[in-house]
Design an enzyme around this catalytic site. Structure first.
Site, PDB file in Angstrom:
ATOM      1  CG  ASP A  39      -0.226  -0.044   2.531  1.00  0.00           C
ATOM      2  OD1 ASP A  39       0.981  -0.355   2.544  1.00  0.00           O
ATOM      3  OD2 ASP A  39      -0.866   0.254   3.552  1.00  0.00           O
ATOM      4  CG  ASP A  97       0.809   3.497   4.453  1.00  0.00           C
ATOM      5  OD1 ASP A  97      -0.353   3.413   4.024  1.00  0.00           O
ATOM      6  OD2 ASP A  97       1.264   2.708   5.291  1.00  0.00           O
ATOM      7  CE  LYS A 102       0.978   1.485  12.564  1.00  0.00           C
ATOM      8  NZ  LYS A 102       1.148   0.147  12.152  1.00  0.00           N
TER       9      LYS A 102
END
Ligand code: GDD
Ligand code: MG
Length: 362
Positions: A107, A217, A158
């Site tokens: 992606d 992204d 993250k």
């Protein structure tokens, strides 16, 4: 050189656009996302692409077939999603004869030079090299700490706000030695970012190659629109031969207008707008910095700015849609409705009243 492209997974924010197509086939500047990736891989010397697929695998196979841009394509199917690591292990038999191979998050759009990262990987001699880009907010990505020799000494997926080791993030583009396959467990979902990279970093086998240039992204509407803008600026205006544009309508560059599109009088489309095939836009409309999926109809005097409209959705007359809003496939936005500020409308929903604050309409 072989490349494994991770083309499964659902992606949460753009899910309302996935009724009829997987994310890999979303249009970017009117070409499926996967085409941009494959073209660059082919230019980068890759001869075989392995596509790790699960969700809507058939649509991807039907679209790509056995070859594309002079590369052979092999499909590695998962019965259930295996995360970002499991698919690498699953494709192990197809990769075990390669000394090294590329792995890509499907992606991501970038113009990275694959030959250079491979060269860098060979020079450093580690088990894995990750492409890194510098971003203002690393919290949505994997963030790394590099030492002076470009070795990654810490990888945090993250990170919580304020806790990222740096603004250099994992671009989702890797060169892996085949021995990395031994770091991934078999027959269960696994995360490369949480299970493999931290271990390789600890063993001092992980390097980071800082790249510059285009990298996005497309996982959230705002970034999907940015990717579309950047690629339209690169490709310039595109107009299908059979598009029917009224003589009193205007298309502002750069924009892409697909096959069999109809645009009525006094409408202004663009700049930075992709209109897919079989879209009908009425009279006096304004569509700017937006992505319109195939088969959408937009009624007279409607205005769409900074928004994404899913396949076969219907926007009726005097409608206003703005600010990162996303209209799911087959949804209907009734006459005179205003939608602003990051609203997501679920597929097939009919909306009759204005929505002026960020929320998801189920
Ligand atoms: N085949 C398969 N199976 N592919 C999957 C699966 C799965 O179960 N789950 C996810 N993928 C694919 C997605 O389609 C996507 O192309 C890629 O793996 C990464 O998954 P995302 O869900 O998009 O992850 P992310 O964007 O939150 O984070 C990843 O990408 C960032 C860069 O864009 C991580 O790798 C981060 O560390 C990285 O910074
Ligand atoms: Mg992603």
């Amino acid at each position: 050189m072989k490349a494994l492209v991770l083309a499964g997974g659902f992606g949460t924010r753009l899910r309302p656009l996935s009724c009829t197509r997987p994310k890999m086939l979303f249009p970017v500047a009117n070409q499926p996302l996967i085409d941009w990736t494959f073209r660059r891989l082919s230019e980068g010397g890759v001869d075989t692409a392995i596509l790790a697929v699960n969700y809507m695998a058939e649509a991807i196979v039907r679209y790509l077939g056995p070859t594309k841009f002079d590369m052979g394509i092999i499909y590695s199917r998962e019965e259930r999603p295996l995360g970002t690591g499991g698919p690498i292990k699953r494709a192990g038999d197809l990769l075990k004869d390669e000394e090294i191979f590329l792995v890509l998050n499907g992606d991501v759009i970038s113009d990275i030079d694959y030959r250079r990262i491979v060269e860098f990987h060979r020079e450093r001699g580690g088990l894995a090299t990750i492409a890194l880009f510098r971003v203002p907010d690393p919290s949505r990505y994997g963030s790394v700490e590099l030492d002076a020799k470009e070795r990654i000494v810490r990888f945090v997926e993250k990170p919580e706000p304020g806790k990222a080791p740096s603004n250099l993030v994992n671009a989702g583009i890797y060169v892996l030695d085949r021995r990395v396959l031994d770091y991934i467990p078999s027959s269960r979902p696994a995360s490369t970012e949480k299970e493999v990279f931290p271990k390789l970093a600890e063993e001092r086998e992980l390097f980071g190659f800082e790249a510059r240039g285009l990298w996005v992204d497309i996982g959230i509407p705002e970034d999907y629109l940015i990717a579309n803008q950047l690629l339209l600026s690169k490709t310039g205006a595109q107009m299908a031969e059979d598009a029917k544009i009224d003589k009193d309508a205007r298309v502002l560059s750069p924009s892409a207008i697909g096959a069999s599109v109809e645009i009525g009088a006094d409408s202004v489309i663009g700049p930075h707008t992709s209109v897919s095939e079989h879209v009908r836009i009425g009279k006096g409309c304004r569509v700017e910095n937006s992505i319109i999926f195939p088969g959408v109809s937009i009624g007279d005097h409607s205005s769409i700015r900074n928004a994404i409209i899913g396949e076969n959705a219907s926007v009726e007359r005097w409608v206003k849609i703005e600010s990162g809003s996303l209209i799911g496939d087959y949804a209907v936005i009734a006459d005179s409705v205003t939608i602003t500020q990051g609203v997501t409308i679920c597929p097939s929903k009919r909306v009759e009243e204005s929505i002026l604050e960020p929320r998801q309409v189920m």
